[in-house]
Design a protein around this motif. Structure first.
Motif, short mmCIF file in Angstrom:
data_model
loop_
_atom_site.label_atom_id
_atom_site.label_comp_id
_atom_site.label_asym_id
_atom_site.label_seq_id
_atom_site.Cartn_x
_atom_site.Cartn_y
_atom_site.Cartn_z
N ASP A 644 8.22 32.46 12.12
CA ASP A 644 9.24 31.56 11.31
C ASP A 644 8.96 30.36 11.77
O ASP A 644 8.10 29.46 12.01
CB ASP A 644 10.55 32.28 11.32
CG ASP A 644 10.94 33.64 10.72
OD1 ASP A 644 9.97 33.86 10.14
OD2 ASP A 644 11.67 34.42 11.28
N GLU A 645 10.00 29.60 12.22
CA GLU A 645 10.13 28.28 12.57
C GLU A 645 9.43 27.98 13.76
O GLU A 645 8.75 27.02 14.18
CB GLU A 645 11.46 27.93 13.20
CG GLU A 645 11.88 26.56 13.47
CD GLU A 645 13.16 26.26 13.95
OE1 GLU A 645 13.53 25.52 14.87
OE2 GLU A 645 14.21 26.76 13.41
N GLU A 648 5.46 27.50 13.06
CA GLU A 648 5.28 26.21 12.20
C GLU A 648 4.26 25.30 12.91
O GLU A 648 4.43 24.87 14.08
CB GLU A 648 6.26 25.23 11.80
CG GLU A 648 7.11 26.12 10.79
CD GLU A 648 8.46 25.41 10.33
OE1 GLU A 648 8.36 23.99 10.69
OE2 GLU A 648 9.33 25.89 9.48
N ASP A 650 2.15 21.84 14.15
CA ASP A 650 2.62 20.41 14.10
C ASP A 650 1.28 19.74 13.80
O ASP A 650 0.21 19.74 14.61
CB ASP A 650 2.90 20.33 15.66
CG ASP A 650 3.22 18.65 15.62
OD1 ASP A 650 3.57 18.10 14.63
OD2 ASP A 650 3.21 18.13 16.93
N LYS A 731 4.94 22.94 16.42
CA LYS A 731 6.33 22.12 16.41
C LYS A 731 7.22 22.47 17.45
O LYS A 731 7.90 21.49 17.88
CB LYS A 731 6.90 22.06 14.95
CG LYS A 731 6.12 21.58 13.64
CD LYS A 731 6.98 21.28 12.76
CE LYS A 731 6.00 20.70 11.40
NZ LYS A 731 6.99 20.68 10.01
#
Length: 799
Positions: A644-645, A648, A650, A731
């Motif tokens: 998920d997050e 991510e 970058d 990220k």
């Protein structure tokens, strides 16, 4: 400076019965002398050769008359000679006869070749100089054996202190080329002082020089065999008792002027007495004390006055106002050829490349104070005419000034880094010798480095060679003594009486590493040292690692554990050095955060390796796998699987350079490499060794990372091994890096090493070679805009 000698002037005597016969000294002489001293001191802070800059003022007579009024020159000359005497004294104090006597055959042969050939070809250059000046309006001196001998000797000698600083600035001091050049320069410089003691009486006394030479030789023998034992015994006792103060040191400096007076009266130069006096005094701690006390005043104030006087005497008009001046400039440029050609010839017998021989020849053309002393002495005695002095002095300055830029062009050690690919532990064969460069700033770091090196599991089938590197900050001219003392010093001589603090630390560090080598048959140990400015010392570390073909550089963290169990900053400079090392190292790098790891002797040593992904983590896993082969070690590999997050990509760091698509492709490529290496590790090591465990933890957000680390900490361990985090391109780590206090440790390493994490385990942060090094500029800017409180709140929130 015109046709007439500049030192001739009329002086009015106002009071023949007064102490100051020429008038009010405070109102007339002192202000002018203060202006000259202030100007020279300021110029010496801007230029290494301030005299050369001042000498160009010969084209500006009005400026020269303001700075150097003719009637005030004699006053400055007195201070110049005091500075010259001090310089000679310190040169003798720094000279290490043992290094010269135990010089290797290669360095000694190169030094001898660089002395004989220029000495033989010197007369040819002199007569060519006279031929070019045949139509010059300025008269030349009459040719004589004294003139030719002085000319040839000046072109022959090498300035050891100047060369040592040049090598340090070029980052060649601890390369094979630098060590050979330094030893050869020391031999040549000693030869220069001996020749000066012989040539100067010939210049002054002519036919009666033999009496001056014999009396000076007797004086030297008396100093060495009678005075030295008495004065050394007294000085050593006072040094042991730390009884030196300003009053006692004053008597030591009075001895400098006494010996200078004696040799001057005997018909030799005053600097010979100062040099001999420095040579007979004890080296080590006392020499370090004397140079540290007097360096600012002597080298920062007195010595520049002498160099300024040399430049002020140059008459460039005598070079450029005659028709053959282009040929004269070519002659000046060719002064360095004899030493270059002789050095190339000598080095060819030892299998050295022509490029190295050329670089050595250029370096050995570096001139120092001895050459300028001879030039000034020849000027004062009227041996050299104005054109001859100007040509020869210009050649001395030119030969010294051109060395750094040319060496930078023809000899760049950092180019060799490209030839040493795959300098990583991951790519190292299991049965290959592991070479480690362990850096130490002080004696406390040595046991710490030994403890972490011990965990690398040296065996008869997997041998290890350890290079202990002691890092010393280069401070002023006095550090040249340390360079001369240790550049090729036999280890058996380290236990001398009254060692300096630096020498004592080097001996202690050497003993620590040697004890480790003696305890294991599979370990070879070598102790080295680097003397350099902290701003560029990382380049010396690069060169050492490249020369020794190491696979990893181990460096200590800039914080040390206190008695309260808290990591406290030892030196901020150490942090900057670590960051510089990680940006361009020629092999992998490991930063060791020591929380009292202790001796590696217990049978239940627990290691936790946190694997996220990327080249640094793969290198860290390779290190952990090597350590796991040690009996009694339990290794737990904990892999963070991102979703998920947290997963991510970058793309901000690639948006301008190679685009967003490249960032995504690169991230996928790194994932493939991670899966391949982890699968291979589990197949070959985890499945075949009960002492190694493997587990995976899912991470979805940034807050989960500190929480996961806290859970791992509850299981307890002695050592964490993590990757620095280069090439992760995620990220979640980009945002967390904004809260890092120590960006060189990466996000995971910074959390584990923080005092807020409250762990008692040591941490090894690994960076793999071959991926461009660590990028810290972006992180530092973010740290500057973020307070430490933010990081603390992040950890508290996760708990």
């Amino acid at each position: 400076m015109g046709m007439e000698p500049p030192a001739c002037y009329f002086e009015s005597v106002l009071g023949s019965l007064r102490f100051w016969q020429s008038g009010n000294v405070l109102a007339m002489d002192l202000p002018s002398m203060a202006i000259m001293i202030a100007f020279v001191t300021c110029m010496s802070r801007l230029f290494f050769w301030p005299g050369f800059i001042i000498g160009t003022s010969a084209y500006l007579p009005s400026l020269l008359m303001v700075l150097y009024p003719v009637e005030e020159v004699i006053n400055v000359e007195v201070l110049c000679n005091i500075g010259l005497i001090y310089y000679a004294f310190v040169s003798g104090l720094e000279m290490n006869i043992d290094t010269i006597l135990h010089a290797k055959k290669k360095a000694a042969s190169i030094a001898v070749a660089g002395i004989i050939f220029p000495l033989v070809t010197g007369p040819a250059f002199y007569y060519l100089h006279r031929k070019l000046y045949a139509v010059c309006p300025l008269p030349l001196e009459q040719p004589s054996n004294t003139v030719i001998l002085l000319w040839s000797v000046i072109l022959t000698i090498t300035g050891f202190p100047v060369l040592a600083h040049t090598l340090s600035e070029l980052k060649l001091l601890y390369t094979g080329l630098g060590k050979t050049a330094l030893t050869a320069a020391m031999i040549s410089d000693t030869y220069g002082w001996i020749l000066f003691a012989i040539v100067n009486p010939i210049t002054v006394n002519g036919e009666h020089a033999v009496y001056a030479i014999i009396s000076t030789l007797i004086f030297i023998l008396v100093c060495v065999f009678l005075v030295r034992p008495i004065i050394c015994g007294y000085i050593n006792r006072k040094t042991e008792q730390d009884a030196w103060d300003d009053h006692r040191l004053l008597y030591v400096f009075m001895g400098v002027f006494l010996c200078s007076l004696i040799t001057d009266v005997l018909g030799c130069h005053a600097v010979v007495g100062a040099f001999v006096y420095g040579l007979i005094l004890p080296h080590g701690k006392f020499a370090d004390l004397v140079t540290s006390v007097s360096d600012d005043f002597g080298n920062g104030f007195l010595t520049p006055l002498f160099f300024a006087g040399c430049g002020n005497r140059i008459n460039f008009k005598s070079i450029f106002t005659q028709s053959n001046w282009p040929l004269v400039m070519m002659l000046i440029g060719s002064f360095s050829l004899p030493k270059i050609l002789s050095t190339i010839f000598a080095t060819s017998f030892f299998g050295m490349q022509t490029r190295d021989g050329l670089a050595l020849g250029l370096l050995l053309n570096t001139k120092g104070a001895v050459a300028l002393i001879m030039l000034n002495n020849a000027w004062d005695k009227g041996v050299f005419s104005v054109p001859t002095y100007s040509v020869l002095t210009s050649g001395v300055f030119l030969m010294t000034a051109i060395v750094p830029p040319i060496i930078n062009i023809i000899y760049k050690p950092r180019k060799r880094f490209e030839q040493n690919k795959l300098k990583t532990i991951q790519k190292l064969r299991p049965d290959a010798e592991l070479r480690i460069l362990a850096c130490c700033h002080n004696t406390k770091h040595a046991p710490s480095m030994i403890n972490i090196i011990h965990t690398f599991n040296p065996t008869r089938f997997c041998p290890m060679q350890v290079f202990g590197l002691y890092l010393v900050e280069l401070k002023g001219r006095g550090a040249v003594a340390l360079v001369a003392d240790h550049i090729q010093r036999p280890s058996g001589q380290l236990g001398e009486h009254n060692l300096t603090r630096t020498q004592a630390e080097l001996e202690s560090i050497s003993n620590t590493f040697e004890a480790f080598g003696e305890a294991y048959d599979a370990v070879r140990v070598e102790t080295l040292n680097v003397v350099s400015s902290y701003a560029t010392i990382h380049e010396d570390i690069y060169n050492t690692a490249s020369d020794k073909h190491t696979s990893i550089i181990l460096i200590p963290f800039h914080k040390q554990l206190t008695s309260d169990g808290v990591l406290q900053t030892t030196s901020v400079v150490y942090k900057e050095i670590n960051q510089n090392i990680m940006q361009g190292a020629p092999c992998s790098v490991g930063i060791f955060v020591d929380r009292d790891l202790g001796s590696f002797s217990k049978m239940d040593f627990r290691i936790v390796m946190i694997f996220v992904g990327g080249p640094d983590d793969r290198e860290a896993l390779a290190v952990a796998g090597r350590m796991a082969g040690h009996p009694g070690v339990r290794l737990a590999v904990v892999r963070m699987v991102l979703f998920d997050e947290a997963a991510e990509v970058d793309t901000s760091s690639h948006a301008e350079a190679k685009g967003i698509l490249f960032a995504v492709i690169d991230n996928e490529k790194q994932k493939e490499l991670d899966e391949e290496y982890v699968s291979s590790f589990r197949l070959t090591q985890v499945n075949n060794d009960d002492s190694i465990s493997y587990s995976e933890i899912d991470v979805h957000t940034a807050e989960h990372i500190p929480t996961m680390l806290n859970e791992v900490e509850k299981s307890g361990c002695d050592l964490y091994i993590v990757g620095q985090g280069n090439c992760r391109n995620l990220k979640v780590f980009t945002h967390l890096s904004e809260w890092c206090d120590c960006s060189e440790l990466g996000v995971i390493g910074d959390i584990l090493a923080s005092n807020e994490f409250a762990s008692h385990a040591s941490v090894l942060v690994v960076q793999q070679y071959g991926y461009g090094g660590m990028v810290i500029e972006k992180q530092i800017k973010r740290i500057a805009s973020t307070s430490n409180d933010g990081f603390e709140s992040l950890v508290v929130k996760s708990e």
